[in-house]
Scaffold this motif. Structure first.
Motif, short mmCIF file in Angstrom:
data_model
loop_
_atom_site.label_atom_id
_atom_site.label_comp_id
_atom_site.label_asym_id
_atom_site.label_seq_id
_atom_site.Cartn_x
_atom_site.Cartn_y
_atom_site.Cartn_z
N ALA A 148 23.61 64.65 23.78
CA ALA A 148 23.64 65.32 22.48
C ALA A 148 25.04 65.31 21.87
CB ALA A 148 23.14 66.76 22.61
N GLY A 149 26.04 64.98 22.68
CA GLY A 149 27.39 64.81 22.17
C GLY A 149 27.66 63.39 21.70
N ARG A 150 26.64 62.54 21.77
CA ARG A 150 26.75 61.16 21.30
C ARG A 150 25.80 60.89 20.15
NH1 ARG A 150 28.63 57.01 24.52
NH2 ARG A 150 29.98 57.75 26.19
N TRP A 151 24.61 61.46 20.22
CA TRP A 151 23.58 61.23 19.21
C TRP A 151 22.98 62.57 18.79
CZ3 TRP A 151 22.21 58.28 23.95
CH2 TRP A 151 22.80 57.01 23.96
N THR A 152 23.12 62.89 17.53
CA THR A 152 22.47 64.10 17.02
C THR A 152 20.99 63.81 16.81
OG1 THR A 152 24.52 64.63 15.88
CG2 THR A 152 22.56 65.83 15.19
N TYR A 153 20.16 64.82 17.03
CA TYR A 153 18.72 64.65 16.85
C TYR A 153 18.18 65.78 15.98
CZ TYR A 153 18.93 67.86 20.84
OH TYR A 153 19.24 68.90 21.68
N PRO A 154 17.01 65.63 15.40
CA PRO A 154 16.47 66.64 14.49
C PRO A 154 16.43 68.03 15.12
CG PRO A 154 15.16 64.65 14.34
CD PRO A 154 16.11 64.45 15.49
N SER A 155 16.92 68.99 14.38
CA SER A 155 16.97 70.41 14.79
C SER A 155 17.91 70.66 15.96
CB SER A 155 15.56 70.93 15.11
OG SER A 155 14.75 70.90 13.96
N GLY A 156 18.75 69.66 16.30
CA GLY A 156 19.74 69.87 17.36
C GLY A 156 21.01 70.50 16.83
N ASN A 157 21.27 70.32 15.54
CA ASN A 157 22.44 70.79 14.78
C ASN A 157 23.55 71.48 15.57
OD1 ASN A 157 21.23 73.65 14.63
ND2 ASN A 157 19.74 72.52 13.39
N VAL A 158 23.50 72.80 15.74
CA VAL A 158 24.62 73.52 16.34
C VAL A 158 24.80 73.15 17.81
CG1 VAL A 158 25.56 75.80 16.90
CG2 VAL A 158 24.45 75.41 14.69
N TYR A 159 23.71 73.02 18.54
CA TYR A 159 23.84 72.64 19.95
C TYR A 159 24.54 71.28 20.08
CZ TYR A 159 22.92 71.12 24.65
OH TYR A 159 23.09 70.63 25.92
N CYS A 160 24.09 70.31 19.28
CA CYS A 160 24.75 69.00 19.31
C CYS A 160 26.22 69.13 18.94
CB CYS A 160 24.05 68.03 18.36
SG CYS A 160 22.40 67.52 18.88
N GLY A 161 26.52 70.00 17.98
CA GLY A 161 27.90 70.22 17.59
C GLY A 161 28.75 70.70 18.76
N THR A 162 28.19 71.59 19.59
CA THR A 162 28.96 72.07 20.75
C THR A 162 29.20 70.95 21.75
OG1 THR A 162 27.03 72.81 22.06
CG2 THR A 162 27.97 74.39 20.49
N LYS A 163 28.24 70.04 21.89
CA LYS A 163 28.42 68.96 22.85
C LYS A 163 29.32 67.85 22.31
CE LYS A 163 26.34 70.77 26.31
NZ LYS A 163 27.10 71.12 27.53
N TYR A 164 29.33 67.66 20.99
CA TYR A 164 30.34 66.79 20.40
C TYR A 164 31.73 67.37 20.65
CZ TYR A 164 27.60 63.28 17.82
OH TYR A 164 26.80 62.22 17.49
N ALA A 165 31.84 68.69 20.61
CA ALA A 165 33.13 69.34 20.89
C ALA A 165 33.57 69.06 22.32
CB ALA A 165 33.02 70.84 20.65
N VAL A 166 32.64 69.04 23.26
CA VAL A 166 33.00 68.74 24.64
C VAL A 166 33.58 67.33 24.75
CG1 VAL A 166 32.09 68.40 26.98
CG2 VAL A 166 31.33 70.36 25.63
N VAL A 167 33.01 66.38 24.02
CA VAL A 167 33.55 65.02 24.00
C VAL A 167 34.99 65.04 23.50
CG1 VAL A 167 33.38 62.74 22.92
CG2 VAL A 167 31.30 63.90 23.72
N ALA A 168 35.23 65.72 22.39
CA ALA A 168 36.58 65.76 21.81
C ALA A 168 37.56 66.46 22.74
CB ALA A 168 36.54 66.47 20.45
#
Length: 272
Positions: A148-168
């Motif tokens: 989820a930190g690589r590919w956002t999916y429908p209704s993932g919004n904030v959760y995906c955002g937190t996992k993108y943060a882990v990547v950064a």
């Protein structure tokens, strides 16, 4: 035969009461590490510690710890230091998802819980234990991320955002540690069958079970094997990022299911 570079090391695992965290604690103990297991469910921690001592003769310390509480994290670090326990591996495993609503109708309380656990909790734990690694010029921080930190999916919004943060944060910390022997890795799984979905769906176990129906997901042990691999690599090797998915999953939203009538799963399965 691959050398065992884990034996004798002290490994802190957050969120060790279930799922990937518990599997990591078991795997490290099996390989001869000293284990510091933390989580919010004390009875589960004590049961895990008793198991690791009985089955592997492991040295185990436990801590009832909510990673969202910065003061509690710092206090726990100080308690360990007083006992002469200084982790040289930290597995930032504690994390969660809450809800699958569109952003415009999402629950801000769910957002707070995800951001405080997945991002700030990771920061508090890393900040507390990293300076000792730098001083020793040896250590390893492993962040359990998600696809989820690589590919956002429908209704993932904030959760995906937190996992993108882990990547950064993982990439940024690697840069900050240039010139030291301290390594930083992320292990990013796809669908793993844990308590993750039940937490995400606020205790709706029937809906949660449907997420893993009709295909073979990863197990927590599969992810623990990946964590062991990156930690056991030679000290001159830093595995920046390791992505693993079940063979039935080929992208965030591409999962081959034998029963297409069941609910499509969320694209990821971070630990709880």
């Amino acid at each position: 035969m691959t050398p065992n570079r884990i034996r004798g090391r002290t490994v802190l695992v957050t969120g060790a009461t279930a799922g990937i965290g518990a599997s990591c604690a078991r795997s490290f103990a099996r390989e001869g590490a000293r284990v510091v297991a933390t989580g919010r469910r004390t009875e589960r921690l004590e049961a895990l510690a008793a198991e690791l001592r009985a089955e592997h003769g492991a040295q185990v310390w436990t801590g009832s710890l909510d990673v969202r509480d910065r003061a509690a994290v710092e206090s726990f670090r100080d308690e360990l230091r007083a006992e002469g326990v200084v982790p040289d591996v930290v597995v930032n495993n504690a994390g969660k998802a809450r809800g699958m609503d569109p952003l415009q109708s999402g629950d801000p309380d769910d957002w707070d819980e995800m951001i405080d656990t997945n991002v700030k909790g990771l920061l508090w734990v890393t900040r507390a234990f990293l300076p000792a690694m730098i001083e020793a010029d040896r250590g390893h921080v492993v962040n359990i991320g998600s696809i989820a930190g690589r590919w956002t999916y429908p209704s993932g919004n904030v959760y995906c955002g937190t996992k993108y943060a882990v990547v950064a944060l993982t990439e940024g910390l690697n840069m900050d540690l240039a010139g030291t022997r301290v390594r930083v890795s992320s292990v990013d799984p796809g669908l793993v069958e844990t308590e993750f979905s039940e937490v995400r769906f606020h205790g709706d176990s029937e809906r949660a079970e449907s997420v893993y129906r009709g295909y073979t997901p990863l197990s927590p042990d599969d992810v623990a094997d990946a964590v062991l691999y990156v930690v056991n690599a030679p000290e001159h090797v830093d595995v920046f990022n390791l992505v693993l998915m079940p063979t039935d999953q080929r992208h965030a939203t591409i999962v081959h299911k034998t029963d297409p009538a069941v609910e499509p799963p969320p694209a990821d399965a971070s630990p709880v």
